[in-house]
Write a protein that holds these residues in place. Structure first.
Motif: not given
Ligand SMILES: Nc1nc2c(ncn2[C@@H]2O[C@H](COP(=O)(O)OP(=O)(O)OP(=O)(O)O)[C@@H](O)[C@H]2O)c(=O)[nH]1
Ligand SMILES: [Mg+2]
Length: 459
Positions: A110, A133, A136, A142, A182
């Motif tokens: 990331t 992602d 997570r 994030q 990502d």
């Protein structure tokens, strides 16, 4: 970065640079030092032995014209280190492209997405980031925050668990030159991770209905642009990077590697050499946590920085400035005239102020012992230079002939006082006598430091 390794390598090369003579035992010492540094950086032992062999062999091959043995050995070390670290710099295409970032949990995917976006943004391209992602918690937030911070468009679907769906949807909306994706991490390269990445890979390759989606993405026609599958590997896993690179390559066919956390571990050397061994190209290294901390990886520059010099030439210049090997040998044997004495003084001055030089030789404390300190020593060295310059060749070759009328002439010519001329000649004789008493082996071991210590003692 890699401070431990860097300090050790620099120390061993500087030790060599200080030596008057470079013989087999000096090369052996150097090789041992280098082995120790590389092994503590987690470089594969076999690779280290191979490198040692190459250094040993090449150090005593025919020395290229214009180089001394010492310079040659330094050059060999530099080249051999570069060879295990990748040799050639990767080329970065500044063209529209898609990038898929893959890697295990916490490897730095990331943050690297943000760093890459920043890199291409600075090059004038328009990046966008997609959060695929789905594993997570708060991965979406994030990346979103990161995107906001560097002012780059961000896409994703909050709380969506199907990463393929997220990717298709985001690609249909994104307008960008460089699309950075990502992906989820896992604790190991397991089936779940492979399946998920493969699906993303297919979409990005344009093998599914993504073609249709691409067609709709107007300015960013993602179907026809380049596609990079980048493995993100943290440097702190050292040479375990080899297995990771191989496994990811088999599963996915990675195009490049980015090694992260180079600033935070001593094992970076192991990670870089292991990646290179697998044939994986390290494109960037990451050296910190902010979006600016990404560097293009150039093995040559990397080695230069590791050993503390901007490039090989600067390092060689330093070695050259230290001493003329033949003259050093004469001095070691106590067989030198005032001309040699003078050239020693000159090379000492070339190396900068005395204090710096003594420091380089690990003799920093010596200055403190000298009454009047280093300034006085430096001033004295300058005077000696003038005095010797005012001598005739015969006087320099055979200082015994310097009688009082010659002393008067030399003092006059150099702008110094007669006692100063006498003192120089007396000191020269003293050093010569002292040198003859000290065993050459001991002097060689102490390197030039040993020689200068004798000068220092009498000043
Ligand atoms: N010192 C340092 N820290 C880094 C570097 N790269 C990443 N980190 C830190 O490593 C941690 C993990 O980084 P992430 O980018 O979240 O890693 P990730 O691969 O996305 O992790 P998951 O999403 O959990 O799989 C974060 O605290 C980062 O700030 C680096 O080059 N140097
Ligand atoms: Mg992440």
């Amino acid at each position: 970065m890699l401070k431990g390794l860097s300090d050790k390598l620099r120390e061993s090369l500087e030790k060599l640079a200080r030596l008057g003579l470079v013989d087999t035992s000096a090369v052996e010492d150097l090789v041992r030092d280098i082995q120790r540094s590389l092994i503590s950086a987690d470089v594969d032992v076999e690779l280290v032995f191979q490198l040692s062999e190459n250094i040993r062999k090449r150090s005593f091959e025919k020395i290229p014209a214009g180089l001394s043995r010492k310079e040659h050995v330094i050059k060999v070390v530099y080249e051999e280190l570069t060879k295990i670290l990748g040799e050639k710099k990767s080329e970065i295409e500044l063209k529209p492209k898609k990038i898929l970032l893959v890697g295990l949990f916490g490897s730095g995917k990331t943050s690297t997405a943000g760093k890459l976006a920043r890199f291409y943004q600075k090059k004038g391209l328009k990046p966008a980031m997609i959060c695929c992602d789905v594993v997570r918690p708060a991965a979406y937030e994030q990346l979103e925050q990161l995107a906001h911070k560097i002012d780059v468009p961000f896409f994703g679907i909050k709380a969506e668990k199907d990463s393929s769906k997220v990717l298709k949807d985001s690609m249909s909306k994104a307008r960008a030159d460089v699309l950075i994706v990502d992906s989820s991490g896992r604790s190991a390269l397991d089936k779940d991770l492979i399946n998920e990445i493969k699906k993303l890979n297919d979409i990005l390759k344009g093998q599914t209905d993504a073609k249709q989606i691409d067609a709709r993405s107007a300015s960013g026609d993602f179907a026809s642009v380049g596609y990079e599958r980048i493995l993100v590997i943290p440097a702190d896993i050292g040479q375990a990077a080899r297995e990771q690179a191989n496994a990811f390559h088999t599963a996915l066919g990675i195009t490049d590697v980015i090694v992260t956390k180079m600033d935070a571990t001593a094992k970076g050397g192991g990670a870089l050499t292991a990646c290179y061994e697998t044939g994986a190209k390290v494109k960037f290294i990451s050296v910190g946590e902010t979006p600016e901390d990404l560097e293009l990886y150039d093995p040559e520059k990397f080695v230069a920085r590791l050993i503390g010099f901007p490039d090989l030439e600067t390092l060689l210049e330093k070695a050259r400035a230290v001493v003329d090997e033949k003259k050093a040998e004469k001095i070691i044997k106590g067989d030198f005239d005032l001309d040699d004495f003078y050239s020693q003084i000159e090379s000492m001055q070339k190396m900068g102020p005395v204090s710096q030089m003594l420091d380089m030789m690990g003799m920093g404390k010596l200055g403190a012992k000298v009454p009047g300190g280093l300034d006085v020593q430096e001033a004295k060295m300058k005077k000696w230079k003038f005095i010797i310059q005012s001598m005739t060749p015969e006087e320099k070759a055979n200082p015994d002939i310097i009688n009082s009328s010659r002393v008067a002439r030399i003092a006059n010519g150099s702008g110094c006082k007669e006692p100063e001329v006498r003192e120089l000649v007396a000191n020269y004789n003293k050093v010569k006598k002292m040198m003859k008493k000290i065993s050459p082996a001991k002097l060689k071991r102490g390197g030039l430091g040993g020689i200068f210590k004798q000068f220092g003692n009498m000043m």
